[in-house]
Design an enzyme around this catalytic site. Structure first.
Site, mmCIF file in Angstrom:
data_model
loop_
_atom_site.group_PDB
_atom_site.id
_atom_site.type_symbol
_atom_site.label_atom_id
_atom_site.label_comp_id
_atom_site.label_asym_id
_atom_site.label_seq_id
_atom_site.Cartn_x
_atom_site.Cartn_y
_atom_site.Cartn_z
ATOM 1 C CD GLU A 43 -2.385 1.204 2.875
ATOM 2 O OE1 GLU A 43 -2.672 0.136 3.455
ATOM 3 O OE2 GLU A 43 -2.583 2.320 3.391
ATOM 4 N NE ARG A 47 -0.322 7.568 5.706
ATOM 5 C CZ ARG A 47 -0.356 6.591 6.568
ATOM 6 N NH1 ARG A 47 0.661 6.382 7.377
ATOM 7 N NH2 ARG A 47 -1.388 5.786 6.627
ATOM 8 C CE LYS A 131 -5.582 1.454 7.202
ATOM 9 N NZ LYS A 131 -4.326 1.720 6.475
HETATM 10 C C1 3PG Z 1 -1.553 2.790 8.251
HETATM 11 O O1 3PG Z 1 -1.978 3.766 7.668
HETATM 12 O O2 3PG Z 1 -2.022 1.678 8.000
HETATM 13 C C2 3PG Z 1 -0.557 2.942 9.332
HETATM 14 O O3 3PG Z 1 0.133 4.141 9.261
HETATM 15 C C3 3PG Z 1 0.390 1.798 9.463
HETATM 16 O O4 3PG Z 1 0.567 1.672 10.818
HETATM 17 P P1 3PG Z 1 1.982 1.457 11.481
HETATM 18 O O5 3PG Z 1 2.876 2.548 10.975
HETATM 19 O O6 3PG Z 1 1.705 1.565 12.966
HETATM 20 O O7 3PG Z 1 2.453 0.098 11.078
#
Ligand code: 3PG
Length: 320
Positions: A43, A47, A131
């Site tokens: 994914e 950002r 999700k």
């Molecule tokens: C996301 O958008 O899924 C998260 O930023 C991923 O989470 P993590 O950085 O805590 O693994």
């Protein structure tokens, strides 16, 4: 790939790296590092300003990599992502407009939810895969187990605070489709081009997520009489005899077979939470399922199987 094929692909890979990338030129070596570690899915999140170009670079250079776009907060961004080659759309929250756009364009969409009301909104928009974000901060595995009661039809891609220390708890939770996270593709690893380390972390996650545990060894014997002799010899070591129809279990560790069953010498049994996933994982390592050995539970999920290939004269047996 149809939506169902894509979801099955993501389920079998089980790990979806959540990528935040500042330099689109690094996207292809990053994708190659993930694929080398057994993860041909990612994914790439909106950002950073580089997201769109990163998606385009990877889909062009690595067509076997299934790239989704993350942090897609509106339909315009979804359109941009799909034009760049994204095969699915992910977001931290649920924007009905984005979901409707994806539905209209037949693009799989996995919006983020963390409450029952949001799950119901997702269902009303025709989604049954969502999700769960931010997973750890919203109650983690305990919350997912509570969601399974009222929403048995919903599967979750869980992200937010997941790492090698709690990964298996999620993998063992039946309504988890796959686990996402950034721990194997941290910004500094990408920035410093630590591709080998990314491959190692991906490969470690893919093995770990199987949750494989050795449970017993089976020893083949010619007949009942020979099996009983073997069992009695083990009993001298303080093991309890549990005499069954086709075998004698010594505690739970040794299964003394009453026939020359699968394997030249016997079999080694490993437990894992999701046999379909682990079969897909082992098939990539050259194992093939012994079709006549497969058994399913009441829900149609595989609960037992053996492989054609042996290790050291022992057949390999998976059990749920
Ligand atoms: C996301 O958008 O899924 C998260 O930023 C991923 O989470 P993590 O950085 O805590 O693994």
């Amino acid at each position: 790939m149809t939506k169902n094929e894509l979801l099955k692909f993501i389920h079998d890979i089980a790990i979806v790296p959540v990528v935040k990338i500042d330099d689109a030129a690094k996207a292809v070596p990053l994708a190659k590092a993930m694929m080398a570690g057994g993860i041909p899915v990612a994914e790439i999140t909106f950002r950073t300003a580089a997201a769109e170009e990163a998606i385009r670079n990877v889909t062009k250079a690595c067509p076997e990599m299934v790239v989704g776009a993350g942090t897609v907060i509106n339909p315009a961004l979804a359109e941009k992502a799909v034009a760049a080659g994204a095969k699915f759309i992910v977001s931290a929250g649920l924007n009905p407009e984005t979901v409707r756009w994806c539905n209209e364009h037949d693009i799989p969409c996995v919006p983020g939810v963390c409450t029952p009301s949001e799950i119901e909104l997702g269902l009303s928009l025709g989604l049954d895969t969502l999700k769960f974000f931010p997973a750890e901060a919203s109650g983690g595995v305990k919350m997912l187990k509570d969601f399974a009661g009222p929403f048995p039809q919903v599967k979750f891609m869980t992200t937010g605070g997941i790492n090698p220390a709690n990964l298996l708890d999620y993998a063992r939770t039946p309504n988890v489709l796959a686990i996402g996270g950034s721990w194997m593709v941290k910004a500094d690893l990408i920035e410093n081009e630590q591709w080998d380390e990314i491959t190692r972390l991906c490969s470690e996650a893919v093995t770990q997520v199987q949750g494989l545990e050795f449970v017993h060894v089976g020893i083949n014997n010619a007949d009942d009489k020979e099996a009983m002799k073997v069992a009695q010899a083990f009993a001298a070591f303080g093991m309890g005899i549990n005499n069954g129809n086709s075998s004698i279990f010594m505690d739970k560790a040794i299964e003394v077979m009453k026939t020359p069953f699968y394997g030249e010498k016997g079999h080694l049994a490993f437990r894992c939470p999701d046999l379909e996933r682990t079969v897909a994982y082992l098939e990539k390592k050259g194992f093939t399922v012994r079709q006549e050995s497969v058994k399913y539970d009441a829900k149609g999920k595989m609960k037992i199987c053996y492989f054609n290939e042996e290790i050291g004269g022992f057949a390999i047996h998976l059990v749920k």
